[in-house]
Each structure stands twice: as structure tokens, then as C-alpha cells.
Design a protein around this motif. Structure first.
Motif, PDB file in Angstrom:
ATOM      1  N   VAL A 115      37.846  70.183  55.622  1.00  0.00           N
ATOM      2  CA  VAL A 115      36.145  70.169  55.847  1.00  0.00           C
ATOM      3  C   VAL A 115      35.958  69.521  57.743  1.00  0.00           C
ATOM      4  O   VAL A 115      35.651  69.596  58.323  1.00  0.00           O
ATOM      5  CB  VAL A 115      35.620  69.901  54.984  1.00  0.00           C
ATOM      6  N   SER A 116      37.380  68.562  57.493  1.00  0.00           N
ATOM      7  CA  SER A 116      36.850  67.803  58.732  1.00  0.00           C
ATOM      8  C   SER A 116      37.268  68.263  59.754  1.00  0.00           C
ATOM      9  O   SER A 116      36.509  67.836  60.847  1.00  0.00           O
ATOM     10  CB  SER A 116      37.787  66.315  58.292  1.00  0.00           C
ATOM     11  N   ASN A 117      38.146  68.641  59.709  1.00  0.00           N
ATOM     12  CA  ASN A 117      38.431  69.612  61.343  1.00  0.00           C
ATOM     13  C   ASN A 117      37.616  70.872  61.274  1.00  0.00           C
ATOM     14  O   ASN A 117      37.184  70.649  62.685  1.00  0.00           O
ATOM     15  CB  ASN A 117      39.901  70.811  61.498  1.00  0.00           C
ATOM     16  N   ALA A 118      37.070  71.445  60.784  1.00  0.00           N
ATOM     17  CA  ALA A 118      35.995  72.277  60.514  1.00  0.00           C
ATOM     18  C   ALA A 118      35.327  72.001  61.363  1.00  0.00           C
ATOM     19  O   ALA A 118      33.557  72.023  61.872  1.00  0.00           O
ATOM     20  CB  ALA A 118      36.031  73.159  59.594  1.00  0.00           C
ATOM     21  N   LEU A 119      34.152  70.641  61.013  1.00  0.00           N
ATOM     22  CA  LEU A 119      33.141  70.143  61.080  1.00  0.00           C
ATOM     23  C   LEU A 119      33.522  69.715  62.674  1.00  0.00           C
ATOM     24  O   LEU A 119      32.244  69.869  63.933  1.00  0.00           O
ATOM     25  CB  LEU A 119      32.906  68.823  60.549  1.00  0.00           C
ATOM     26  N   ALA A 120      34.404  69.093  62.857  1.00  0.00           N
ATOM     27  CA  ALA A 120      34.850  68.093  64.090  1.00  0.00           C
ATOM     28  C   ALA A 120      35.105  69.575  65.860  1.00  0.00           C
ATOM     29  O   ALA A 120      33.771  69.660  66.577  1.00  0.00           O
ATOM     30  CB  ALA A 120      36.837  67.649  64.572  1.00  0.00           C
ATOM     31  N   MET A 121      35.405  70.586  64.560  1.00  0.00           N
ATOM     32  CA  MET A 121      35.736  72.389  65.750  1.00  0.00           C
ATOM     33  C   MET A 121      34.342  72.816  65.831  1.00  0.00           C
ATOM     34  O   MET A 121      34.037  72.731  66.613  1.00  0.00           O
ATOM     35  CB  MET A 121      36.536  73.063  65.706  1.00  0.00           C
ATOM     36  N   THR A 122      33.672  72.739  64.598  1.00  0.00           N
ATOM     37  CA  THR A 122      31.812  73.641  65.003  1.00  0.00           C
ATOM     38  C   THR A 122      31.360  72.713  65.902  1.00  0.00           C
ATOM     39  O   THR A 122      30.381  72.823  66.972  1.00  0.00           O
ATOM     40  CB  THR A 122      31.467  73.163  63.530  1.00  0.00           C
ATOM     41  N   ASN A 123      31.413  71.614  66.150  1.00  0.00           N
ATOM     42  CA  ASN A 123      30.269  71.087  66.576  1.00  0.00           C
ATOM     43  C   ASN A 123      30.959  70.282  67.913  1.00  0.00           C
ATOM     44  O   ASN A 123      29.946  70.838  68.957  1.00  0.00           O
ATOM     45  CB  ASN A 123      30.333  69.013  66.588  1.00  0.00           C
ATOM     46  N   LEU A 124      32.225  70.676  68.149  1.00  0.00           N
ATOM     47  CA  LEU A 124      32.707  71.058  69.601  1.00  0.00           C
ATOM     48  C   LEU A 124      32.769  72.015  70.310  1.00  0.00           C
ATOM     49  O   LEU A 124      31.863  72.202  71.456  1.00  0.00           O
ATOM     50  CB  LEU A 124      33.765  70.974  69.746  1.00  0.00           C
ATOM     51  N   ALA A 125      32.083  73.315  69.503  1.00  0.00           N
ATOM     52  CA  ALA A 125      31.716  74.773  70.003  1.00  0.00           C
ATOM     53  C   ALA A 125      30.137  73.761  70.368  1.00  0.00           C
ATOM     54  O   ALA A 125      30.415  75.062  71.394  1.00  0.00           O
ATOM     55  CB  ALA A 125      31.885  75.698  69.256  1.00  0.00           C
ATOM     56  N   ILE A 126      29.670  73.774  69.700  1.00  0.00           N
ATOM     57  CA  ILE A 126      28.123  74.261  70.038  1.00  0.00           C
ATOM     58  C   ILE A 126      27.669  73.351  71.105  1.00  0.00           C
ATOM     59  O   ILE A 126      27.028  73.833  71.964  1.00  0.00           O
ATOM     60  CB  ILE A 126      27.327  73.584  68.459  1.00  0.00           C
TER      61      ILE A 126
END
Length: 376
Positions: A277-288
Motif C-alpha cells: 500500500v505504501s509504495n502504491a500511494l507514493a507511486m500514484t502520487n508521483l504519477a499524478i
């Protein structure tokens, strides 16, 4: 928070009908469910979502189980974690298979939520500074496996539309005919629809994608290889249909490759594939932040993994319906007491502490026969 004990059990999930994607067909799906216990007796659930064979990414179920038992869990005993993010930093340093790390990290999020008497969704939203007016439902879609011809595909699509799904994903491979896709769109011109190639094509097939570029698909997911960013960029430059990358995206560096190389416009974010979850949150934020669009994917999860996905997909980052199907979509018997149903293309997010689901009676019996492994 200290993790003091754990147990894990493999369940053989029987599919209602064979599910085909890429060049593989599944009739059963082995999935290991993980239980972890803290010093207060709270229990968190996680799910090992790797497939039995390396036909999606290289990681497989048995490899992940071995890593959890011999590498990840033995190193957790005696350590104290104040937040799930602190745990994620530790587990990322192990260089274990990402889907193994994700199973443990997801269980930690469930456990931490229960310790604090909040839902996993509430805990997620608190990380982005939003505590009120959380959505109770999310819009979801369904993935349809490969069929032999357009008649079969049209029949299956209609069945899913009748059940309430408003977004359809079609799995295709090199045997898929352009004429079949044309016929499908003729029958369903207004349905939100995309295609998923699971890395089955190469740049030599560019004419195939040019030929379907006018069929108004929402996106073309993962047409080329798992490590191919350059050829995806070449294809995106000659078609208007957005390309979505899935198997390519394992780290934040991969997200930046999509942006820097112009390899696509969408990213399919799967919690298990990126290590939790933590990685998914960070990567989603980076993508956006870099102008890419992100949506929440699925991997034929049980009710445990589905509960995580629903809460994750409810975050305001996601504007495209995720691959989160109803409980009765794939398996003859799911493993949670709670059932997930579709209503007008939406699914309710489980309420209650943690991920909001409990194991079914039969699944709980199976776990009761497993001994807790002490980490002290």
C-alpha cells in the motif's frame, strides 16, 4: 506495534469457468492468506496475489510463500513499528519478491487500523489529510477473459452489462481478429470499454493497433513487453488511443520512465505488484504529479484482496473504474463472510475496523488447523 505471531494457509480457489488471458488458461487459483498477530492480540489479514506460474510477472506463489517464511517474518520479531510507513521502509530494504512484501505489508495496514479502531479506508484518507466525507461506494469494472469469437465475447459482455457493470475490459491476444473487435463495438458503441494485451504483441503489430484506433477504446493496456518503454512510446506516437502500462510498473523509476519516454498516458496500479500500500500511494502520487492518469487494477483476488482494492480505489486520485469484480464473478466459493455486489456499476466499501471483512466459516476452520508461528 509489535508482530508476535503469524500463520499462513493456502486455499485452492476454484473458478466458475476457465479464465483465459494472454496464452494461459486458469481453472483453479492457489492463493495463500496470511494472518499476523500483534502483542495485544489483534489480527491482520494479507493476501499473496502472485499467480502459480510466471505468466504475469516473474514472481510466483511458491516463491513468495518461501520468502515470507524464511526471510521476511523471521526478521520481524522484536521490532517495534509506529506506523505502516515505517514498516514499509523496513520491508523494502529486504529486496524480497514484491508480492510477498505486499502480502505482509497489507496485513500490517489491516492490523494497524484495528489497533486504532478505524477502517483501512479511514487510515488511507488520513495519510492525504482528508478525514471527512469519505465515499461509501466506488465505480468498478470487469475484466473478461479471451473467447474464441465475437459471438461468445458479445454474449459475455451482455451478461456483465446486465449484472450492472458499466466498464468492460477485454483480454486479447495475437489470435484476436480486428473484425471481432469491430463487431463488438458495433453492438456496444456507447459502453466504456478497453482492451488488455498482457504483453502479447510487438511493434511489428503496429498496424493492428492503427486499425482499431477509431473504435473508441478508452485505452490499450500493456501491448508490448514487460520491460519495454521505448516501443510503447513509438506506438503511442502513432495512435490516439491512450496506452496504459501495467506489468512494466514496479517502482517509482518505472513511473518516471513512462513520463520521460512518453510511453503512455495511464498506469494500472496494483498494490501487490508494487510491493504494498505504501509504495502504491507514493507511486500514484508521483504519477499524478507528472500528468499521468492512474486507476486501480485487480488480480482475481479473494474477498480479502478485494476489500483492500475497494478502499484504495476510493481515493480521489482515481477517476477511472477499477478492476474490482463482485464476489460471484470468478470463484465458486469466496473466503469472506461478506459478499461484494454490483449496483448500477458501483460497489460498497466494507465498513468496520481494518479492511472490514472476516473469513468465512470454512476458511476459518482451515486456519484453525494451522499453528501460530512465534516470532519472539
Amino acid at each position: 506495534m509489535k508482530i508476535v505471531e503469524y500463520k499462513m494457509h493456502q486455499l485452492i480457489m476454484r473458478l466458475k469457468q476457465p479464465y483465459r488471458f494472454a496464452s494461459y488458461e486458469y481453472r483453479t487459483r492457489p492463493i495463500n492468506i496470511l494472518m499476523i498477530k500483534d502483542e495485544l492480540g489483534n489480527i491482520g489479514l494479507g493476501e499473496v496475489e502472485a499467480f502459480e506460474f510466471p505468466n504475469y510477472v516473474d514472481e510466483i506463489q511458491s516463491q513468495c510463500v518461501r520468502s515470507i517464511n524464511t526471510r521476511i517474518m523471521p526478521l520481524l520479531g522484536g521490532k517495534n513499528y509506529e506506523t505502516p510507513f515505517e514498516f514499509s521502509r523496513f520491508i523494502n530494504s529486504m529486496n524480497s519478491p514484491k508480492m510477498a512484501s505486499a502480502a505482509v505489508e497489507m496485513a500490517v495496514w489491516d492490523l494497524f487500523s484495528k489497533r486504532n479502531n478505524v477502517s483501512f479506508q479511514q487510515l488511507l484518507f488520513s495519510t492525504i489529510g482528508q478525514m471527512n466525507n469519505l465515499p461509501a461506494k466506488v465505480e468498478v469494472g470487469v475484466a473478461i477473459g479471451i473467447h474464441n469469437n465475437s459471438i461468445q465475447m458479445i454474449d459475455e459482455i451482455q451478461k456483465q452489462i446486465d449484472k450492472g457493470y458499466n466498464r468492460i475490459k477485454l483480454k486479447i491476444n495475437r489470435g484476436t481478429k480486428i473484425s471481432d473487435l469491430v463487431e463488438i463495438r458495433r453492438h456496444f458503441p456507447k459502453v466504456l470499454m478497453m482492451i488488455d494485451c498482457n504483453s502479447q504483441f510487438g511493434l511489428r503489430d503496429k498496424s493492428f493497433f492503427q486499425s482499431i484506433d477509431n473504435l473508441d477504446f478508452a485505452m490499450i493496456e500493456q501491448p508490448f513487453g514487460k520491460k519495454d518503454f521505448k516501443d510503447h512510446a513509438k506506438l503511442q506516437s502513432i495512435i490516439r488511443t491512450p496506452i496504459c502500462l501495467d506489468e512494466n510498473i514496479l517502482t517509482s523509476d518505472d513511473v518516471m520512465k513512462v513520463f520521460n519516454k512518453h510511453s503512455g498516458q495511464y498506469i494500472n496500479m496494483k498494490i501487490a505488484r508494487v510491493g504494498g500500500v505504501s509504495n502504491a500511494l507514493a507511486m500514484t502520487n508521483l504519477a499524478i504529479q507528472n500528468g499521468l492518469k492512474v486507476w486501480c487494477g485487480g488480480m482475481l483476488e479473494t474477498g480479502v484482496g478485494r476489500a483492500f482494492n475497494l478502499a484504495f480505489a476510493s481515493l480521489p486520485f482515481f477517476q477511472f473504474p477499477g478492476d474490482i469484480s463482485a464476489s460471484d464473478r470468478y470463484y465458486i466459493n469466496d473466503i469472506t463472510e461478506q459478499s461484494f455486489m454490483i449496483n448500477n456499476g458501483e460497489m460498497s466499501i466494507p465498513q468496520g475496523d481494518g479492511i472490514g471483512v472476516n473469513l468465512s466459516h470454512m476458511a476459518q476452520i482451515a486456519f484453525d488447523n494451522e499453528e501460530w508461528i512465534n516470532l519472539g
